[in-house]
Design a protein around this motif. Structure first.
Motif, mmCIF file in Angstrom:
data_model
loop_
_atom_site.group_PDB
_atom_site.id
_atom_site.type_symbol
_atom_site.label_atom_id
_atom_site.label_comp_id
_atom_site.label_asym_id
_atom_site.label_seq_id
_atom_site.Cartn_x
_atom_site.Cartn_y
_atom_site.Cartn_z
ATOM 1 N N LEU A 94 0.841 -1.200 0.000
ATOM 2 C CA LEU A 94 0.000 0.000 0.000
ATOM 3 C C LEU A 94 0.874 1.247 0.000
ATOM 4 C CD1 LEU A 94 -2.619 1.698 0.437
ATOM 5 C CD2 LEU A 94 -2.296 1.294 2.875
ATOM 6 N N TYR A 95 1.838 1.302 0.914
ATOM 7 C CA TYR A 95 2.697 2.479 1.026
ATOM 8 C C TYR A 95 3.552 2.668 -0.226
ATOM 9 C CZ TYR A 95 1.293 2.216 5.930
ATOM 10 O OH TYR A 95 0.567 2.162 7.080
ATOM 11 N N GLN A 96 4.063 1.583 -0.792
ATOM 12 C CA GLN A 96 4.841 1.699 -2.022
ATOM 13 C C GLN A 96 3.970 2.213 -3.166
ATOM 14 O OE1 GLN A 96 6.526 -2.298 -2.108
ATOM 15 N NE2 GLN A 96 8.535 -1.478 -1.539
ATOM 16 N N GLY A 97 2.717 1.785 -3.195
ATOM 17 C CA GLY A 97 1.790 2.263 -4.217
ATOM 18 C C GLY A 97 1.495 3.751 -4.093
ATOM 19 N N LEU A 98 1.693 4.293 -2.896
ATOM 20 C CA LEU A 98 1.514 5.732 -2.678
ATOM 21 C C LEU A 98 2.801 6.511 -2.926
ATOM 22 C CD1 LEU A 98 -0.629 5.451 0.560
ATOM 23 C CD2 LEU A 98 -1.407 6.417 -1.626
ATOM 24 N N GLY A 99 3.892 5.801 -3.227
ATOM 25 C CA GLY A 99 5.155 6.449 -3.533
ATOM 26 C C GLY A 99 6.206 6.395 -2.436
ATOM 27 N N PHE A 100 5.890 5.769 -1.302
ATOM 28 C CA PHE A 100 6.876 5.625 -0.226
ATOM 29 C C PHE A 100 7.954 4.638 -0.669
ATOM 30 C CE2 PHE A 100 3.325 7.268 2.178
ATOM 31 C CZ PHE A 100 3.899 7.968 3.227
ATOM 32 N N VAL A 101 9.191 4.894 -0.227
ATOM 33 C CA VAL A 101 10.295 3.990 -0.508
ATOM 34 C C VAL A 101 10.965 3.600 0.808
ATOM 35 C CG1 VAL A 101 10.736 4.849 -2.843
ATOM 36 C CG2 VAL A 101 11.908 5.890 -0.912
ATOM 37 N N PRO A 102 11.421 2.353 0.915
ATOM 38 C CA PRO A 102 12.143 1.940 2.130
ATOM 39 C C PRO A 102 13.462 2.706 2.253
ATOM 40 C CG PRO A 102 11.492 0.033 0.797
ATOM 41 C CD PRO A 102 11.258 1.248 -0.034
ATOM 42 N N VAL A 103 13.742 3.194 3.475
ATOM 43 C CA VAL A 103 14.988 3.938 3.699
ATOM 44 C C VAL A 103 15.779 3.390 4.876
ATOM 45 C CG1 VAL A 103 14.182 6.073 2.632
ATOM 46 C CG2 VAL A 103 13.789 5.694 5.085
ATOM 47 N N GLY A 104 15.268 2.377 5.543
ATOM 48 C CA GLY A 104 15.993 1.821 6.677
ATOM 49 C C GLY A 104 15.200 0.714 7.345
#
Length: 153
Positions: A122-132
């Motif tokens: 869901l978060y990736q679909g909103l444009g969030f990217v893993p950073v840690g």
């Protein structure tokens, strides 16, 4: 599903927010006072928001956001089990992101359980990217935390 209304949370919503939060294992389990502080929360440096989703007056979801300076956090989101996979979580996230942008944030961050693949999607679909990642951050059950970030235009 019937028409979902996303709106700013009110003090009259607190009992329903707490009931949904207590029924959601993944939720952070805050006190009523912490949710109350997010209602209409404004200040010079730290601002918070609480948005709720309801269908015909029945609360089916909520989300809490925070802006401090020019950084923001999606602090909590919960959707009733029967209402999941219907776009409610996405709509709540979108409203919080828009609120953060209007409040002057340059980015929104969040933490999510590493085992919560559907939330991460869901978060990736909103444009969030893993950073840690924070090993063993969560308890009951023990799980890593994935830190995610969304840069705001």
């Amino acid at each position: 599903m019937k028409d979902v209304c996303i709106r700013a949370g009110e003090f009259g919503d607190l009992a329903s927010v707490l009931a949904l939060e207590r029924a959601t294992v993944e939720a952070p389990h805050w006190s009523e006072a912490e949710y109350a502080a997010a209602i209409g929360g404004s200040g010079d440096y730290l601002r918070r928001c609480l948005f709720v989703a309801d269908v015909e007056g029945a609360l089916i979801g909520f989300a809490v956001g925070k802006v401090a300076g020019n950084s923001a956090e999606l602090e909590s989101i919960a959707v009733d089990l029967q209402a999941r996979r219907g776009g409610v979580g996405r709509a709540l996230c979108g409203v919080v992101i828009d609120w953060c942008k209007r409040a002057g944030a340059a980015a929104v961050e969040l933490e999510v359980r590493a085992s919560s693949e559907s939330a991460i999607r869901l978060y990736q679909g909103l444009g969030f990217v893993p950073v840690g990642r924070r090993p063993r951050y969560y308890s009951g059950p023990v799980d890593d935390s994935v830190l995610m970030r969304l840069e705001l235009p």
